[in-house]
Design a protein around this motif. Structure first.
Motif, PDB file in Angstrom:
ATOM      1  N   LEU A 226       0.815  -1.225   0.000  1.00 29.73           N
ATOM      2  CA  LEU A 226       0.000   0.000   0.000  1.00 29.73           C
ATOM      3  C   LEU A 226       0.850   1.278   0.000  1.00 29.73           C
ATOM      4  O   LEU A 226       0.315   2.377   0.041  1.00 29.73           O
ATOM      5  CB  LEU A 226      -0.924   0.011   1.231  1.00 29.73           C
ATOM      6  CG  LEU A 226      -2.141  -0.917   1.152  1.00 29.73           C
ATOM      7  CD1 LEU A 226      -2.744  -1.134   2.534  1.00 29.73           C
ATOM      8  CD2 LEU A 226      -3.206  -0.360   0.208  1.00 29.73           C
ATOM      9  N   ALA A 227       2.171   1.129  -0.027  1.00 30.85           N
ATOM     10  CA  ALA A 227       3.040   2.308   0.028  1.00 30.85           C
ATOM     11  C   ALA A 227       2.824   3.189  -1.206  1.00 30.85           C
ATOM     12  O   ALA A 227       2.811   2.701  -2.332  1.00 30.85           O
ATOM     13  CB  ALA A 227       4.503   1.876   0.094  1.00 30.85           C
ATOM     14  N   THR A 228       2.628   4.476  -0.957  1.00 31.56           N
ATOM     15  CA  THR A 228       2.496   5.433  -2.061  1.00 31.56           C
ATOM     16  C   THR A 228       3.696   6.382  -2.002  1.00 31.56           C
ATOM     17  O   THR A 228       4.269   6.596  -0.923  1.00 31.56           O
ATOM     18  CB  THR A 228       1.187   6.246  -1.920  1.00 31.56           C
ATOM     19  OG1 THR A 228       1.141   6.786  -0.591  1.00 31.56           O
ATOM     20  CG2 THR A 228      -0.035   5.379  -2.143  1.00 31.56           C
ATOM     21  N   PRO A 229       4.084   6.951  -3.153  1.00 33.24           N
ATOM     22  CA  PRO A 229       5.281   7.811  -3.167  1.00 33.24           C
ATOM     23  C   PRO A 229       5.259   8.924  -2.115  1.00 33.24           C
ATOM     24  O   PRO A 229       6.303   9.259  -1.553  1.00 33.24           O
ATOM     25  CB  PRO A 229       5.279   8.384  -4.585  1.00 33.24           C
ATOM     26  CG  PRO A 229       4.625   7.308  -5.412  1.00 33.24           C
ATOM     27  CD  PRO A 229       3.559   6.726  -4.515  1.00 33.24           C
ATOM     28  N   ASP A 230       4.063   9.456  -1.807  1.00 32.28           N
ATOM     29  CA  ASP A 230       4.014  10.593  -0.861  1.00 32.28           C
ATOM     30  C   ASP A 230       4.270  10.195   0.598  1.00 32.28           C
ATOM     31  O   ASP A 230       4.366  11.052   1.466  1.00 32.28           O
ATOM     32  CB  ASP A 230       2.659  11.318  -0.969  1.00 32.28           C
ATOM     33  CG  ASP A 230       1.496  10.396  -0.636  1.00 32.28           C
ATOM     34  OD1 ASP A 230       1.680   9.151  -0.677  1.00 32.28           O
ATOM     35  OD2 ASP A 230       0.395  10.892  -0.338  1.00 32.28           O
TER      36      ASP A 230
ATOM     37  N   LEU B 218      12.642   9.095   6.391  1.00 35.63           N
ATOM     38  CA  LEU B 218      11.499   8.497   7.083  1.00 35.63           C
ATOM     39  C   LEU B 218      10.462   7.993   6.086  1.00 35.63           C
ATOM     40  O   LEU B 218      10.232   8.598   5.041  1.00 35.63           O
ATOM     41  CB  LEU B 218      10.818   9.531   7.988  1.00 35.63           C
ATOM     42  CG  LEU B 218      11.596  10.036   9.209  1.00 35.63           C
ATOM     43  CD1 LEU B 218      10.814  11.148   9.897  1.00 35.63           C
ATOM     44  CD2 LEU B 218      11.910   8.907  10.187  1.00 35.63           C
ATOM     45  N   TRP B 219       9.834   6.898   6.456  1.00 34.55           N
ATOM     46  CA  TRP B 219       8.660   6.386   5.740  1.00 34.55           C
ATOM     47  C   TRP B 219       7.521   6.540   6.739  1.00 34.55           C
ATOM     48  O   TRP B 219       7.531   5.931   7.808  1.00 34.55           O
ATOM     49  CB  TRP B 219       8.906   4.938   5.379  1.00 34.55           C
ATOM     50  CG  TRP B 219       7.773   4.207   4.715  1.00 34.55           C
ATOM     51  CD1 TRP B 219       6.532   4.674   4.378  1.00 34.55           C
ATOM     52  CD2 TRP B 219       7.808   2.829   4.281  1.00 34.55           C
ATOM     53  NE1 TRP B 219       5.804   3.697   3.778  1.00 34.55           N
ATOM     54  CE2 TRP B 219       6.544   2.543   3.696  1.00 34.55           C
ATOM     55  CE3 TRP B 219       8.773   1.820   4.336  1.00 34.55           C
ATOM     56  CZ2 TRP B 219       6.236   1.295   3.173  1.00 34.55           C
ATOM     57  CZ3 TRP B 219       8.454   0.575   3.822  1.00 34.55           C
ATOM     58  CH2 TRP B 219       7.203   0.318   3.238  1.00 34.55           C
ATOM     59  N   ILE B 220       6.549   7.379   6.398  1.00 31.66           N
ATOM     60  CA  ILE B 220       5.467   7.677   7.346  1.00 31.66           C
ATOM     61  C   ILE B 220       4.180   7.029   6.840  1.00 31.66           C
ATOM     62  O   ILE B 220       3.599   7.457   5.852  1.00 31.66           O
ATOM     63  CB  ILE B 220       5.334   9.199   7.548  1.00 31.66           C
ATOM     64  CG1 ILE B 220       6.656   9.710   8.139  1.00 31.66           C
ATOM     65  CG2 ILE B 220       4.154   9.530   8.466  1.00 31.66           C
ATOM     66  CD1 ILE B 220       6.790  11.201   8.221  1.00 31.66           C
ATOM     67  N   ILE B 221       3.805   5.945   7.522  1.00 37.88           N
ATOM     68  CA  ILE B 221       2.658   5.147   7.087  1.00 37.88           C
ATOM     69  C   ILE B 221       1.416   5.624   7.828  1.00 37.88           C
ATOM     70  O   ILE B 221       1.374   5.575   9.062  1.00 37.88           O
ATOM     71  CB  ILE B 221       2.922   3.649   7.367  1.00 37.88           C
ATOM     72  CG1 ILE B 221       4.211   3.201   6.638  1.00 37.88           C
ATOM     73  CG2 ILE B 221       1.728   2.801   6.953  1.00 37.88           C
ATOM     74  CD1 ILE B 221       4.612   1.746   6.884  1.00 37.88           C
TER      75      ILE B 221
ATOM     76  N   ARG C  86      -0.027   4.724  -8.956  1.00 28.24           N
ATOM     77  CA  ARG C  86      -0.471   5.213  -7.644  1.00 28.24           C
ATOM     78  C   ARG C  86       0.425   4.733  -6.517  1.00 28.24           C
ATOM     79  O   ARG C  86       0.605   5.408  -5.523  1.00 28.24           O
ATOM     80  CB  ARG C  86      -1.888   4.693  -7.399  1.00 28.24           C
ATOM     81  CG  ARG C  86      -2.874   5.795  -7.095  1.00 28.24           C
ATOM     82  CD  ARG C  86      -4.203   5.233  -6.668  1.00 28.24           C
ATOM     83  NE  ARG C  86      -4.391   5.407  -5.228  1.00 28.24           N
ATOM     84  CZ  ARG C  86      -5.404   4.898  -4.563  1.00 28.24           C
ATOM     85  NH1 ARG C  86      -6.304   4.172  -5.188  1.00 28.24           N
ATOM     86  NH2 ARG C  86      -5.518   5.105  -3.271  1.00 28.24           N
ATOM     87  N   TYR C  87       0.942   3.510  -6.667  1.00 33.41           N
ATOM     88  CA  TYR C  87       1.692   2.883  -5.573  1.00 33.41           C
ATOM     89  C   TYR C  87       3.177   2.784  -5.927  1.00 33.41           C
ATOM     90  O   TYR C  87       3.545   2.746  -7.103  1.00 33.41           O
ATOM     91  CB  TYR C  87       1.132   1.477  -5.284  1.00 33.41           C
ATOM     92  CG  TYR C  87      -0.301   1.516  -4.826  1.00 33.41           C
ATOM     93  CD1 TYR C  87      -0.613   1.789  -3.488  1.00 33.41           C
ATOM     94  CD2 TYR C  87      -1.351   1.325  -5.713  1.00 33.41           C
ATOM     95  CE1 TYR C  87      -1.928   1.855  -3.058  1.00 33.41           C
ATOM     96  CE2 TYR C  87      -2.673   1.391  -5.290  1.00 33.41           C
ATOM     97  CZ  TYR C  87      -2.957   1.664  -3.958  1.00 33.41           C
ATOM     98  OH  TYR C  87      -4.260   1.737  -3.541  1.00 33.41           O
ATOM     99  N   LEU C  88       4.007   2.717  -4.897  1.00 34.54           N
ATOM    100  CA  LEU C  88       5.449   2.597  -5.116  1.00 34.54           C
ATOM    101  C   LEU C  88       5.753   1.328  -5.916  1.00 34.54           C
ATOM    102  O   LEU C  88       6.575   1.338  -6.829  1.00 34.54           O
ATOM    103  CB  LEU C  88       6.177   2.553  -3.758  1.00 34.54           C
ATOM    104  CG  LEU C  88       7.703   2.482  -3.837  1.00 34.54           C
ATOM    105  CD1 LEU C  88       8.290   3.820  -4.295  1.00 34.54           C
ATOM    106  CD2 LEU C  88       8.309   2.099  -2.489  1.00 34.54           C
TER     107      LEU C  88
END
Length: 272
Positions: free
Chosen positions: A63-67, A75-78, A127-129
């Motif tokens: 579900l990771a998206t570029p933003d 940081l990866w902010i989920i 849409r997704y990474l």
């Protein structure tokens, strides 16, 4: 009476490890070599590497998206609505996602490099990474990552979820505090009755822990199992030694202690 006995035997719950086998450190070099030689899509290979470098759930990666990525801050902010662990609890308590802090995943230099490469490959419609192979608007399928592990010879031996077990076991064994490891894996503490679980805990020490882990994976890639398994030096107060200026001098450490020093800053909600 026999019937009762056998029923009792059946009722014993299986340990979770049986369903989610994981690898011990000496088995990781082989995985890294097979991953390097993987002939499928490069995004699948890098997706598995990201699981290894971060410990997130496969669903969170899919579900990771570029933003969600702040590479300046590493940081990866989920967002909370993506974190499986939080969804059921939120529904039960009638909370909205905006009431809960996001799951903050600090990234090692090695993880940043992979994300930077993947972001560079993102197409306008994507849409997704990690995009689905035939539909750019969709995300990579759940089966893709596990099927890749099967093709590498890990059927029944490792799944995407087992990568979390691999990481959690290794970090606990080398001497990191369980609270840091749990925060990194966004494990809610079942003993905490608090309304929310703060997934932004210990970001500063976790960043150092995850950089140490990435460096250990590099050592494993070179077959240096002993160095990669080196135990952290523990200070008297029980916090693993981190910054160079707080630790024991390198030459006074035991032969099997890790030369990798970390910082004993324990923050509560210290992401930028």
């Amino acid at each position: 009476p026999n019937g009762v006995e056998s029923a009792d035997v059946v009722a014993v719950p299986k340990p979770p490890v049986a369903n989610n086998p994981f690898l011990r450190l000496p088995e990781v070099p082989d995985l890294l070599h097979k991953l390097r030689r993987y002939r499928g899509k490069i995004t699948t290979q890098l997706g598995i590497r990201l699981l290894l470098l971060t410990g997130v759930r496969t669903g969170e990666l899919r579900l990771a998206t570029p933003d969600q990525f702040d590479l300046e801050c590493g940081l990866w902010i989920i967002p909370p609505e993506v974190v499986k662990q939080l969804q059921d609890g939120m529904r039960k308590r009638g909370q909205r996602p905006q009431d809960i802090p996001p799951y903050v995943v600090p990234l090692s230099v090695q993880a940043i490099e992979i994300v930077r490469y993947l972001l560079g490959q993102v197409k306008p419609a994507q849409r997704y990474l990690l995009a689905h192979r035939s539909d750019l608007k969709k995300r990579i399928s759940e089966n893709t990552l596990n099927a890749a592990l099967k093709r590498m010879g890990y059927e029944g031996l490792l799944t995407g979820h087992g990568i979390r077990g691999t990481l959690s076991t290794a970090l606990n064994e080398v001497g990191y505090p369980k609270s840091w490891v749990d925060a990194q894996l966004s494990h809610a503490d079942p003993n905490k009755v608090s309304a929310t679980y703060n997934h932004a805990l210990y970001v500063v020490p976790r960043r150092k822990m995850m950089q140490d882990w990435a460096d250990r994976l590099d050592l494993l890639d070179q077959g240096e199992v002993k160095a990669a398994s080196a135990h952290l030096t523990i200070r008297i107060d029980g916090v693993p030694v981190l910054d160079e200026d707080v630790g024991v001098p390198a030459d006074s450490m035991g032969a099997d202690a890790s030369p990798i020093l970390l910082s004993s800053v324990v923050g509560t909600s210290d992401h930028p």
